[in-house]
Design an enzyme around this catalytic site. Structure first.
Site, PDB file in Angstrom:
ATOM      1  N   ASP A  17       0.810  -1.225   0.000  1.00 53.18           N
ATOM      2  CA  ASP A  17       0.000   0.000   0.000  1.00 53.18           C
ATOM      3  C   ASP A  17       0.841   1.272   0.000  1.00 53.18           C
ATOM      4  O   ASP A  17       0.419   2.311   0.514  1.00 53.18           O
ATOM      5  CB  ASP A  17      -0.956   0.030   1.217  1.00 53.18           C
ATOM      6  CG  ASP A  17      -1.886  -1.163   1.236  1.00 53.18           C
ATOM      7  OD1 ASP A  17      -2.285  -1.609   0.144  1.00 53.18           O
ATOM      8  OD2 ASP A  17      -2.201  -1.642   2.338  1.00 53.18           O
ATOM      9  N   LYS A  20       1.951   2.169  -5.128  1.00 56.31           N
ATOM     10  CA  LYS A  20       2.483   1.622  -6.385  1.00 56.31           C
ATOM     11  C   LYS A  20       1.538   1.905  -7.549  1.00 56.31           C
ATOM     12  O   LYS A  20       1.965   2.219  -8.650  1.00 56.31           O
ATOM     13  CB  LYS A  20       2.670   0.089  -6.253  1.00 56.31           C
ATOM     14  CG  LYS A  20       3.643  -0.301  -5.158  1.00 56.31           C
ATOM     15  CD  LYS A  20       3.681  -1.799  -4.939  1.00 56.31           C
ATOM     16  CE  LYS A  20       2.430  -2.398  -4.351  1.00 56.31           C
ATOM     17  NZ  LYS A  20       2.119  -1.999  -2.962  1.00 56.31           N
ATOM     18  N   GLY A  44      -4.519  -4.266  -3.725  1.00 54.29           N
ATOM     19  CA  GLY A  44      -5.516  -3.239  -3.995  1.00 54.29           C
ATOM     20  C   GLY A  44      -4.774  -1.959  -4.347  1.00 54.29           C
ATOM     21  O   GLY A  44      -4.083  -1.393  -3.502  1.00 54.29           O
ATOM     22  N   HIS A  45      -4.840  -1.564  -5.604  1.00 53.98           N
ATOM     23  CA  HIS A  45      -4.082  -0.399  -6.061  1.00 53.98           C
ATOM     24  C   HIS A  45      -5.070   0.698  -6.466  1.00 53.98           C
ATOM     25  O   HIS A  45      -5.911   0.486  -7.340  1.00 53.98           O
ATOM     26  CB  HIS A  45      -3.184  -0.790  -7.245  1.00 53.98           C
ATOM     27  CG  HIS A  45      -2.162  -1.822  -6.878  1.00 53.98           C
ATOM     28  ND1 HIS A  45      -1.279  -2.353  -7.778  1.00 53.98           N
ATOM     29  CD2 HIS A  45      -1.879  -2.417  -5.691  1.00 53.98           C
ATOM     30  CE1 HIS A  45      -0.503  -3.240  -7.154  1.00 53.98           C
ATOM     31  NE2 HIS A  45      -0.856  -3.289  -5.894  1.00 53.98           N
ATOM     32  N   THR A  46      -4.951   1.849  -5.835  1.00 57.10           N
ATOM     33  CA  THR A  46      -5.916   2.931  -6.051  1.00 57.10           C
ATOM     34  C   THR A  46      -5.309   4.026  -6.913  1.00 57.10           C
ATOM     35  O   THR A  46      -4.177   4.441  -6.703  1.00 57.10           O
ATOM     36  CB  THR A  46      -6.310   3.558  -4.695  1.00 57.10           C
ATOM     37  OG1 THR A  46      -6.534   2.502  -3.774  1.00 57.10           O
ATOM     38  CG2 THR A  46      -7.535   4.429  -4.809  1.00 57.10           C
ATOM     39  N   GLN A 228       1.959  -6.015  -3.213  1.00 56.71           N
ATOM     40  CA  GLN A 228       2.425  -6.136  -1.830  1.00 56.71           C
ATOM     41  C   GLN A 228       3.736  -5.332  -1.661  1.00 56.71           C
ATOM     42  O   GLN A 228       3.982  -4.429  -2.446  1.00 56.71           O
ATOM     43  CB  GLN A 228       2.608  -7.609  -1.420  1.00 56.71           C
ATOM     44  CG  GLN A 228       1.301  -8.390  -1.275  1.00 56.71           C
ATOM     45  CD  GLN A 228       0.713  -8.893  -2.573  1.00 56.71           C
ATOM     46  OE1 GLN A 228       1.403  -9.481  -3.377  1.00 56.71           O
ATOM     47  NE2 GLN A 228      -0.560  -8.676  -2.789  1.00 56.71           N
ATOM     48  N   LYS A 337       2.992  10.330  -0.310  1.00 60.72           N
ATOM     49  CA  LYS A 337       2.176  10.787   0.817  1.00 60.72           C
ATOM     50  C   LYS A 337       2.888  11.750   1.758  1.00 60.72           C
ATOM     51  O   LYS A 337       2.649  11.747   2.967  1.00 60.72           O
ATOM     52  CB  LYS A 337       1.596   9.574   1.558  1.00 60.72           C
ATOM     53  CG  LYS A 337       0.878   8.608   0.614  1.00 60.72           C
ATOM     54  CD  LYS A 337       0.029   7.572   1.279  1.00 60.72           C
ATOM     55  CE  LYS A 337      -1.270   8.116   1.778  1.00 60.72           C
ATOM     56  NZ  LYS A 337      -2.310   7.079   1.974  1.00 60.72           N
TER      57      LYS A 337
HETATM   58  P1  GDP Z   1      -0.723   0.432  -3.528  1.00 60.74           P
HETATM   59  O1  GDP Z   1      -1.341  -0.842  -3.071  1.00 60.74           O
HETATM   60  O2  GDP Z   1       0.760   0.455  -3.290  1.00 60.74           O
HETATM   61  O3  GDP Z   1      -1.059   0.794  -4.948  1.00 60.74           O
HETATM   62  O4  GDP Z   1      -1.354   1.583  -2.598  1.00 60.74           O
HETATM   63  P2  GDP Z   1      -2.911   1.748  -2.224  1.00 60.74           P
HETATM   64  O5  GDP Z   1      -3.627   2.277  -3.403  1.00 60.74           O
HETATM   65  O6  GDP Z   1      -3.417   0.514  -1.595  1.00 60.74           O
HETATM   66  O7  GDP Z   1      -2.831   2.805  -1.050  1.00 60.74           O
HETATM   67  C1  GDP Z   1      -2.334   4.088  -1.222  1.00 60.74           C
HETATM   68  C2  GDP Z   1      -3.457   5.089  -0.888  1.00 60.74           C
HETATM   69  O8  GDP Z   1      -2.884   6.361  -0.752  1.00 60.74           O
HETATM   70  C3  GDP Z   1      -4.481   5.197  -2.007  1.00 60.74           C
HETATM   71  O9  GDP Z   1      -5.729   5.538  -1.439  1.00 60.74           O
HETATM   72  C4  GDP Z   1      -3.962   6.362  -2.845  1.00 60.74           C
HETATM   73  O10 GDP Z   1      -4.988   7.047  -3.550  1.00 60.74           O
HETATM   74  C5  GDP Z   1      -3.381   7.231  -1.788  1.00 60.74           C
HETATM   75  N1  GDP Z   1      -2.217   8.037  -2.196  1.00 60.74           N
HETATM   76  C6  GDP Z   1      -1.203   7.726  -3.042  1.00 60.74           C
HETATM   77  N2  GDP Z   1      -0.286   8.705  -3.067  1.00 60.74           N
HETATM   78  C7  GDP Z   1      -0.729   9.652  -2.212  1.00 60.74           C
HETATM   79  C8  GDP Z   1      -0.202  10.899  -1.760  1.00 60.74           C
HETATM   80  O11 GDP Z   1       0.871  11.328  -2.135  1.00 60.74           O
HETATM   81  N3  GDP Z   1      -0.944  11.583  -0.834  1.00 60.74           N
HETATM   82  C9  GDP Z   1      -2.142  11.136  -0.373  1.00 60.74           C
HETATM   83  N4  GDP Z   1      -2.787  11.882   0.526  1.00 60.74           N
HETATM   84  N5  GDP Z   1      -2.668   9.974  -0.776  1.00 60.74           N
HETATM   85  C10 GDP Z   1      -1.963   9.231  -1.669  1.00 60.74           C
HETATM   86  P1  IMO Z   2      -0.913  -4.118  -2.242  1.00 59.12           P
HETATM   87  O1  IMO Z   2      -0.477  -4.663  -3.599  1.00 59.12           O
HETATM   88  C1  IMO Z   2      -0.985  -4.536   2.077  1.00 59.12           C
HETATM   89  C2  IMO Z   2      -1.025  -8.590   3.679  1.00 59.12           C
HETATM   90  C3  IMO Z   2      -2.266  -8.998   4.451  1.00 59.12           C
HETATM   91  C4  IMO Z   2      -1.644  -9.943   5.474  1.00 59.12           C
HETATM   92  C5  IMO Z   2      -0.559 -10.642   4.648  1.00 59.12           C
HETATM   93  C6  IMO Z   2      -0.971 -11.998   4.107  1.00 59.12           C
HETATM   94  O2  IMO Z   2      -2.174  -3.374  -2.262  1.00 59.12           O
HETATM   95  O3  IMO Z   2       0.241  -3.387  -1.627  1.00 59.12           O
HETATM   96  P2  IMO Z   2      -2.562 -12.685   2.072  1.00 59.12           P
HETATM   97  O4  IMO Z   2      -4.018 -12.443   1.864  1.00 59.12           O
HETATM   98  O5  IMO Z   2      -1.686 -12.138   1.010  1.00 59.12           O
HETATM   99  O6  IMO Z   2      -2.231 -14.123   2.372  1.00 59.12           O
HETATM  100  O7  IMO Z   2      -2.234 -11.888   3.444  1.00 59.12           O
HETATM  101  O8  IMO Z   2      -0.239  -9.775   3.584  1.00 59.12           O
HETATM  102  N1  IMO Z   2      -1.250  -8.094   2.310  1.00 59.12           N
HETATM  103  C7  IMO Z   2      -1.188  -6.803   1.973  1.00 59.12           C
HETATM  104  N2  IMO Z   2      -1.009  -5.702   2.742  1.00 59.12           N
HETATM  105  N3  IMO Z   2      -1.091  -4.424   0.732  1.00 59.12           N
HETATM  106  C8  IMO Z   2      -1.236  -5.510  -0.037  1.00 59.12           C
HETATM  107  O9  IMO Z   2      -1.205  -5.458  -1.388  1.00 59.12           O
HETATM  108  C9  IMO Z   2      -1.344  -6.776   0.576  1.00 59.12           C
HETATM  109  N4  IMO Z   2      -1.520  -8.036   0.128  1.00 59.12           N
HETATM  110  C10 IMO Z   2      -1.444  -8.830   1.195  1.00 59.12           C
HETATM  111  O10 IMO Z   2      -2.885  -7.892   5.055  1.00 59.12           O
HETATM  112  O11 IMO Z   2      -1.007  -9.198   6.473  1.00 59.12           O
HETATM  113 MG    MG Z   3      -2.853  -1.516  -1.794  1.00 65.33          MG
END
Ligand code: GDP
Ligand code: IMO
Ligand code: MG
Length: 432
Positions: A17, A20, A44-46, A228, A337
């Protein structure tokens, strides 16, 4: 001569998270190919575009640009119901993915018994549960390694599916009944459901490995989207509180069936602080009173994209970053962030742990790690929308420079908000 960097891997440097998805979306503007190598819909990529939010779990985050081709590689695990739900979302948003999305025949398929065993085994572990996403990822990779998994190639061949499912389901039902005291899963409806998924999936199955090889030969710009983060890596993460795949840049080669020399550059994505979702050690986790100084979870966008859980938050940990920079051979960092730190009086950086020069390899060592903190003054002003690096507050610049110094790696991207435009590029990654 300018450095050749047609193929860039974007990987997470912490516990996932890191942002990416946002980095991939931005780089995809100038890329032809975007590929996922590992993981499944646990990711989960937002992405936020003009205030509109898109969430990706398995489909690469570059799909929103019509000029891209996207790939789901052989090292991934695919839950068809989730994949098709993602496709349906794209259709609703007017994004055409047909003839732009290719799926490797080598990828393994997630079945309902994987999800069920994930849930039941977590329940059985009680207080020692990993806190998985419950998507059946671990049990599916277990079957892969145990050589009883069912792959895309098997799913799309009705007879092979019938034979393999019959065998594997017998074993799974024994496990469900004997180990978990759970009712068995009937075979026929499961076969019918998955036969239908196979029919739908068939038109996306493609020789992804060859396609990426040709792209590399032709020097076409390619992005590898990590899922991850390095500390969730099955080998080098905070085991056993990890996921079940290789989340490192090395996993890109293994998961896509491309040679390691075909990756020209690796960007490590890190937050300007640290988060983790799920259980396990977290040395720099905020105290309750420190947490109160941060924006709340929803304002900070620190609620899990996949499971909706609140992410645990902590200070930036250089001990983590040095470890994961080394594991990934990172060339530069994308620092995400920064804006979340905007209103803090004091910002801490963990420069190391007491009594150990290395990142601890054991849970014991990690639970007992005592961070050594360095304190930095906050900048107490908004960095959102800042248009150039020079316009950042001097304290923010000092914070960034200190991170580069401690990590001995340059920062190439600074993100100050979720939107595309809330980004500062110190390196544009476009071939000269
Ligand atoms: P990923 O799994 O690595 O793609 O990251 P996620 O999408 O799960 O989580 C990152 C969260 O932070 C998402 O809700 C993004 O929209 C948000 N985000 C990404 N970059 C920034 C930033 O620079 N500032 C803020 N406030 N939010 C960000
Ligand atoms: P992105 O790509 C954050 C964590 C789970 C748990 C551990 C094992 O969005 O960065 P699993 O279901 O994979 O067997 O769970 O890994 N986990 C993540 N945490 N971001 C993720 O993906 C994750 N994918 C798995 O919360 O701790
Ligand atoms: Mg994520």
């Amino acid at each position: 001569m300018p450095r050749k960097r047609a193929a860039i891997a974007v990987v997470g440097m912490q516990w996932g998270d890191e942002g990416k998805g946002k980095v991939i979306d931005l780089l995809a503007e100038n890329a032809r190919h975007i590929a996922r190598a590992q993981g499944g819909n646990n990711a989960g990529h937002t992405i936020v575009i003009s205030g509109r939010e898109f969430k990706f779990h398995l489909i690469p985050s570059g799909i929103l640009y019509p000029h891209t081709k996207c790939y789901i590689g052989g090292g991934t695990v695919i839950d068809p119901s989730s994949l098709f739900a993602e496709m349906d979302d794209l259709t609703r948003c007017g994004v055409d993915y047909v003839k732009r999305l290719y799926i490797s025949r080598y990828a393994h398929i997630v079945f309902p018994y994987h999800r069920l065993i994930d849930k039941l085994s977590e329940e059985k572990k009680g207080g020692g549960a990993v806190g998985t996403t419950g998507r059946g990822i671990g049990p599916c990779y277990t079957d892969k390694v145990n050589r009883c998994g069912i792959r895309v190639a098997d799913l799309i061949d009705e007879q092979v599916l019938r034979a393999k499912l019959h065998l594997v389901l017998q074993a799974k039902n024994q496990e469900l009944v004997r180990v978990y005291d759970h009712a068995p899963i009937p075979e026929e409806p499961l076969f019918e459901e998955y036969k239908e998924w196979g029919r739908r999936l068939a038109s996306f199955a493609a020789p992804v490995e060859e396609m990426l090889y040709v792209a590399a030969k032709q020097g076409e710009k390619t992005l590898f989207e990590g899922a991850q983060g390095a500390l969730l890596d099955i080998t080098f993460g905070t085991y056993p509180f990890v996921t079940s795949s290789c989340t490192l840049s090395g996993g890109v080669a293994a998961g896509l069936g491309i040679g390691p020399t075909k990756i020209d550059e690796t960007i490590g994505v890190t937050k300007a602080y640290t988060t983790r979702v799920g259980a396990g050690p977290f040395p720099t986790e905020l105290s309750e009173s420190e947490q109160k100084n941060f924006p709340d979870h929803s304002a900070a966008r620190e609620t899990g994209t996949t499971t909706g859980r609140k992410r645990r938050m902590g200070w930036l940990d250089i001990c983590v970053l040095k470890h994961t920079i080394c594991l990934n051979g990172v060339d530069s960092l994308a620092l995400m962030k920064l804006d979340i730190l905007d209103h803090l009086d004091e910002i801490k950086i963990c420069t190391g742990y007491k009594h150990t020069p290395h990142f601890p390899a054991t849970l014991e060592g990690l639970w007992h790690a005592k961070p050594i903190y360095e304190s930095h003054p906050g900048w107490k002003s908004s960095t959102r929308g800042v248009r150039s690096y020079n316009d950042l507050p001097s304290e923010a610049k000092a914070y960034i420079r200190r991170i580069e110094e401690l990590c001995d790696v340059p920062v190439s991207v600074i993100s100050t908000g979720p939107g595309r435009e809330e980004t500062l590029w110190l390196d544009r990654f476009i071939d000269e």
